[in-house]
Scaffold this active site. Sequence first.
Site, short mmCIF file in Angstrom:
data_model
loop_
_atom_site.label_atom_id
_atom_site.label_comp_id
_atom_site.label_asym_id
_atom_site.label_seq_id
_atom_site.Cartn_x
_atom_site.Cartn_y
_atom_site.Cartn_z
N HIS A 256 -13.52 10.43 28.79
CA HIS A 256 -14.68 10.40 27.89
C HIS A 256 -14.48 9.35 26.80
O HIS A 256 -15.35 8.50 26.57
CB HIS A 256 -14.87 11.78 27.27
CG HIS A 256 -16.02 11.89 26.34
ND1 HIS A 256 -17.25 12.39 26.71
CD2 HIS A 256 -16.15 11.55 25.03
CE1 HIS A 256 -18.08 12.36 25.68
NE2 HIS A 256 -17.43 11.85 24.64
N GLU A 257 -13.34 9.41 26.12
CA GLU A 257 -13.10 8.46 25.03
C GLU A 257 -12.92 7.04 25.55
O GLU A 257 -13.26 6.07 24.86
CB GLU A 257 -11.88 8.90 24.20
CG GLU A 257 -12.05 10.24 23.50
CD GLU A 257 -13.29 10.33 22.62
OE1 GLU A 257 -13.71 9.29 22.07
OE2 GLU A 257 -13.83 11.45 22.48
N HIS A 260 -16.20 5.36 25.54
CA HIS A 260 -16.50 4.79 24.22
C HIS A 260 -15.69 3.52 23.97
O HIS A 260 -16.21 2.50 23.52
CB HIS A 260 -16.17 5.80 23.12
CG HIS A 260 -17.11 6.95 23.02
ND1 HIS A 260 -18.46 6.80 22.82
CD2 HIS A 260 -16.88 8.30 23.05
CE1 HIS A 260 -19.04 8.00 22.74
NE2 HIS A 260 -18.11 8.91 22.88
N GLU A 286 -22.75 7.33 23.80
CA GLU A 286 -22.47 8.55 24.55
C GLU A 286 -22.84 8.41 26.02
O GLU A 286 -22.22 9.04 26.89
CB GLU A 286 -23.22 9.74 23.92
CG GLU A 286 -22.72 11.09 24.35
CD GLU A 286 -21.29 11.40 23.93
OE1 GLU A 286 -20.69 12.34 24.51
OE2 GLU A 286 -20.77 10.72 23.02
#
Length: 491
Positions: A256-257, A260, A286
């Site tokens: 997930h990170e 980003h 996101e």
Amino acid sequence: MTAYSELMAFARETTALEQVAGRNGWDQETFMPHGAADQRAEELAAMESMLHARRTDPRVGDWLAAAEAAEQGQVERAQLRHIRRSFDRANKVPAKLSSEIARVTSKAHRVWAEARQNDDFAGFAATVTEVVRLRREEAAALAVGGNLYDALLNDYEPGATEGEIAAMFDALRPRLVALRQAVLGKPAPKGLQGTFDDATQMKMARKVAKVFGYDMARGRVDKSVHPFTSGSGNDVRITTRTTPSDPFNCIYSTIHEVGHGAYEQNVDQAYLLTPIGGGVSMGVHESQSRIYENQLGRSRAFTGWLYDQMVEAYGDIGVADAGAFYAAVNTVHKGYIRTEADEVQYNLHIMLRFDLERGLIGGTLEVADLEEAWNARFVSDFGYAVDKASNGVLQDVHWSAGLFGYFPTYSLGNVYAGCLHQALRDAVPDLDAQLARGDTAEATSWLRESLQRHGGLYEPREVITRACGVEPSEAPLLDYLEAKFGALYGV
């Protein structure tokens, strides 16, 4: 020098100082000594005071007026748009208020972390009351008689409104609730068994980060209470967390990170340390983290590769084969924690927070009633009671940091990710074959070229529309979820 070149030289210095302030925030949540919290709060307040002075410098207004009056190219117009937005916003907020928000939210982080550890909302209530008061005051200054929540929401998703977000949730809720009810009525797949040591989890985290294209020469992976990404350009840092009984928490927080982080690393280097040199909005940001984590990272194809990596690292993990592993990764389960929620239920967690925080900002809900309101809403939405504050109102860092208006961008990002996934499948027909080899290169390259490299060149919805070829809507996300989980659970 022209007005535009003088303005950009000034803006680059401001952006560089913002990066330094952000790195202090990263350090606060990773390596800062516990006893340094009060000093760090004063340091961040001083930095914010200086940044506010730069953002409101009268010369910026003069340079802007002259540059906007001259003929400019596409990139220059985008830079001016971002600087104008920042300048107008900063001039509405008193410098003293801006500095005080930075000081209070820095201290609030430590109070929140301790309250969360001790399941003690009462120990956090006075602090978050002060944060809410300050953010209400800021919203009033920004809104100039308009909608307070819209004023804060626009810090994270320019152009979005409370009404539009509420309409999006109205469109998502019926099909999500129906899918959840159908799936939860089926037997749950078997989960992983065993204890998964911290060092191996972090080794696996760094491995999957590289697999998804995160450049470790310009980044690093560390641990924090709440995973996050910090920085832009050539210094982009991510964090994750480990739980001995649940390696998925670490793996998927990391992926997930990385979504980003890769976005920030992949913005065109020509825009480095300029107003358009980062992600254009939190909703678009996101979309990257969620498509990396879910549509790619939790796909049947990729989890087949990941299963082999897990068996190699840990030996017997309690599931028999790649198919059982895929089911375990995508288990729809009862739970309290937003960041651990499955794809079916995740947006329902956001809807809860959206309604509570707009009540806090609008004045229809006070902090004294927040824990009770959270617990009552959770029972209503999920059908069972919150067992402790760290699984409820204290689980997220956002309100201690004053990030009101941030939560809706998570669901907006899911909607955008659904649209991007549909376009990606059309662009890369053999995507599954590649993911089954642990090869994300073509998928991440498509995202880089179609979206990430543009940074803030386009407005949020525009960059999604350009990448997908159609205006974003909720339908692709809902269709994807129903197809995936319908097949998994036979509903």
